[in-house]
Write a protein that holds these residues in place. Structure first.
Motif, PDB file in Angstrom:
ATOM      1  N   ILE A  77       0.862  -1.188   0.000  1.00 33.90           N
ATOM      2  CA  ILE A  77       0.000   0.000   0.000  1.00 33.90           C
ATOM      3  C   ILE A  77       0.896   1.235   0.000  1.00 33.90           C
ATOM      4  CG2 ILE A  77      -1.679   1.297   1.387  1.00 33.90           C
ATOM      5  CD1 ILE A  77      -2.007  -2.086   2.213  1.00 33.90           C
ATOM      6  N   GLN A  85      -7.186   2.490  -0.690  1.00 36.88           N
ATOM      7  CA  GLN A  85      -6.335   1.505  -1.362  1.00 36.88           C
ATOM      8  C   GLN A  85      -6.594   0.095  -0.816  1.00 36.88           C
ATOM      9  OE1 GLN A  85      -1.964   2.321  -2.031  1.00 36.88           O
ATOM     10  NE2 GLN A  85      -2.474   4.210  -0.938  1.00 36.88           N
ATOM     11  N   ILE A  86      -7.164   0.036   0.394  1.00 39.05           N
ATOM     12  CA  ILE A  86      -7.342  -1.265   1.057  1.00 39.05           C
ATOM     13  C   ILE A  86      -8.790  -1.732   0.930  1.00 39.05           C
ATOM     14  CG2 ILE A  86      -7.035  -2.542   3.225  1.00 39.05           C
ATOM     15  CD1 ILE A  86      -5.148  -0.059   4.029  1.00 39.05           C
TER      16      ILE A  86
END
Lengths: 361, 361
Positions: free
Chosen positions: B177, B293-294
């Motif tokens: 990430i 992003q997760i």
């Protein structure tokens, strides 16, 4: 609730039973080690006294996981007699009651989450220096009890420590309660003489006599007690400031009662003892005689019966083996109160669980 | 609830706010130490890096008692800037929310009850061996979370550890990430270059590159994390299996999110982040960019405002000092949800509490 025996202060005991029906309890188990438990002949530990360091963590691991992880064997004696934690486990499971473990003072820590409150393992009471940090542990335990009272309707608090009836005799004697030949034993042949001699040696080492510490519970524990007592008594005090507490155990709970009565007598309004039939029928001990020397709080007993078991290891309970421990009686009472099940269902579930345990061998 | 800013996944965030109104939360604070926090310039600890060992226990002691007992001074910097625990304390008190403390891995233990789950203090991540016993701690923490879910309607879980945004950068980077220049800081001047260099040294020591541990959260923590992360993530997983969880903190919670997403993605249905206005307005960081992003879980922020304070130490929060910590934002959100108070009442109570704190000097 016909399977809960009302054994002391009947009117108040009945009120408590009615009040706690269908309520949500929390179960706390205080575990600790003491060198007193290793004195030859004092506890059921037999020829391997160092095993007593592992018994308390193994008990709570077993309740949570179905088998201990700190020792590589199941919690059943060579004669096939299981830990009382079998009753605790079955009762908590049947009623979906959560368990919180408190480290009163451990040499061996369990591989599960537990609460630390500053306790250290206990010494042999014959030294007259049985436990350390007692006042601080009581203080922190009281905070813990206050916190836990926000999460549940009542507290059931039990213990696992070896040699606990001897340290109970010590604390009770120091506080002026006549407990000779009145504390119970996990063995059918209660070694009263050995317990009395052990306590007398501790008193001699500390230079005190029977009743010298009548109003000094902290000192009585420091000299002749064990690390379970301050943790259990403090937690009970903090919780009982707000809500009902069941001290779950046998004659050791008379020592906790004496401690609480000395430190915060007002909270006893909210305190009862919950135990098993095997304790109140124990001819070698006298729970009622102890309790009523201190304060006539209610005593309830779970009317469990293993006489019809297919297994000798369980039948042994009817002949005076084990009797109580790991809050077994209180957990069974709480399970009956919460769900309305009767003790026959608990007996049956214990039978099934014992069969499972033996299959793990 | 106009004082809770809905900042990410608006529709789901609004549902959570509606669902949790008037419910009873439990607040958990995970505290831990790491040598990473002692790297010169990484944290606000300044010229006395060894003080970072005392900050986490002092924070929770302060929340419970109103002053720390493990250090002989109040938790306020020489410039007069108070610990974010001041917000936590005031919020929990206003709403009568109980706190449970978890030892993620401490060198200095607090003088209050806390839960042990097998964590050890963390090392300097430049060694590439940041944390030990990670898988076991996650397992025990998960049991803890399951147990706690029986006591309350939802969990708010925060942390206190020094250097936590650097270890967050480490774990996020190892897991692929892009977190460079996106993690927050307790200082107005965010030392991004130092954090990046620190993480790069750790990666080099361990022989790994960005993204190498994409699906290996445990290894990412072992190499570049800290002992708070497994304890917090595991507890959140266990609780979120049953009920909602608010991860209470800033960009460190993105690292927890990455860990949870890697280990038990299904529970994220029950997980949100709760933070402060100062985090989401932080120009030197990008919480939303990290989270999305997760997994686009909801982010809520307490709209606290100290700009009108009479005290420079509190006004400093408006200029980028501190921002968050000890679950301050989540605790404030939970207090508003439980009682219906607005953030002005929290601001006012913080002002009063700060005055009390300074009078202790």
């Amino acid at each position: 609730m016909t399977n809960i025996i009302i054994y002391n202060n009947e009117s108040k005991a009945q009120r408590i039973v009615d009040e706690l029906k269908n309520k949500n309890p929390i179960f706390v188990c205080v575990i600790a080690n003491t060198e007193t438990g290793k004195i030859k002949g004092i506890s059921a530990a037999g020829q391997f006294p160092e095993v007593t360091d592992y018994t308390p963590p193994a008990d709570v691991e077993y309740v949570l996981f179905g088998k201990p992880s700190c020792i590589p064997f199941i919690p059943v004696t060579p004669e096939g007699i299981p830990t009382p934690a079998i009753i605790t486990k079955v009762s908590l499971n049947l009623a979906d009651i959560p368990m919180i473990v408190v480290d009163g003072g451990l040499k061996v820590k369990p591989a599960i989450p537990f609460i630390t409150i500053g306790g250290e393992p206990g010494n042999d009471i014959r030294t007259g220096r049985a436990a350390q940090n007692v006042a601080e542990v009581i203080k922190r335990a009281q905070i813990l009890g206050q916190t836990l009272s926000k999460f549940s309707d009542y507290l059931v608090i039990g213990e696992s420590i070896a040699g606990g009836t001897t340290t109970a005799l010590g604390v009770l004697s120091a506080m002026g309660i006549d407990a000779k030949n009145r504390v119970s034993s996990s063995m059918p042949n209660n070694p009263h003489d050995l317990k009395i001699k052990t306590v007398e040696e501790g008193m001699k080492s500390a230079g005190i006599d029977f009743g010298d510490l009548k109003d000094e519970a902290v000192k009585a524990i420091e000299i002749l007690g064990d690390p379970m007592l301050p943790a259990l008594s403090g937690t009970a005090i903090g919780f009982a400031e707000e809500k009902p507490v069941i001290l779950a155990g046998g004659t050791q709970m008379a020592a906790a009662l004496a401690v609480i009565n000395s430190l915060e007598p007002n909270v006893l309004e909210n305190v009862a003892i919950g135990t098993t039939k095997w304790i109140i029928r124990d001819k070698t001990a006298d729970l009622k005689g102890l309790v009523n020397q201190i304060k006539n709080i209610p005593v309830l007993a779970a009317d469990l019966d293993f006489s019809e078991s297919r297994f000798g290891g369980l039948k042994a309970y009817e002949n005076g083996a084990v009797k109580e421990g790991v809050g077994a009686g209180g957990a069974a009472i709480a399970a009956m109160l919460k769900t309305g099940i009767d003790s026959a269902e608990i007996n049956k579930a214990v039978e099934k669980e014992y069969e499972r345990l033996m299959s793990l061998k």
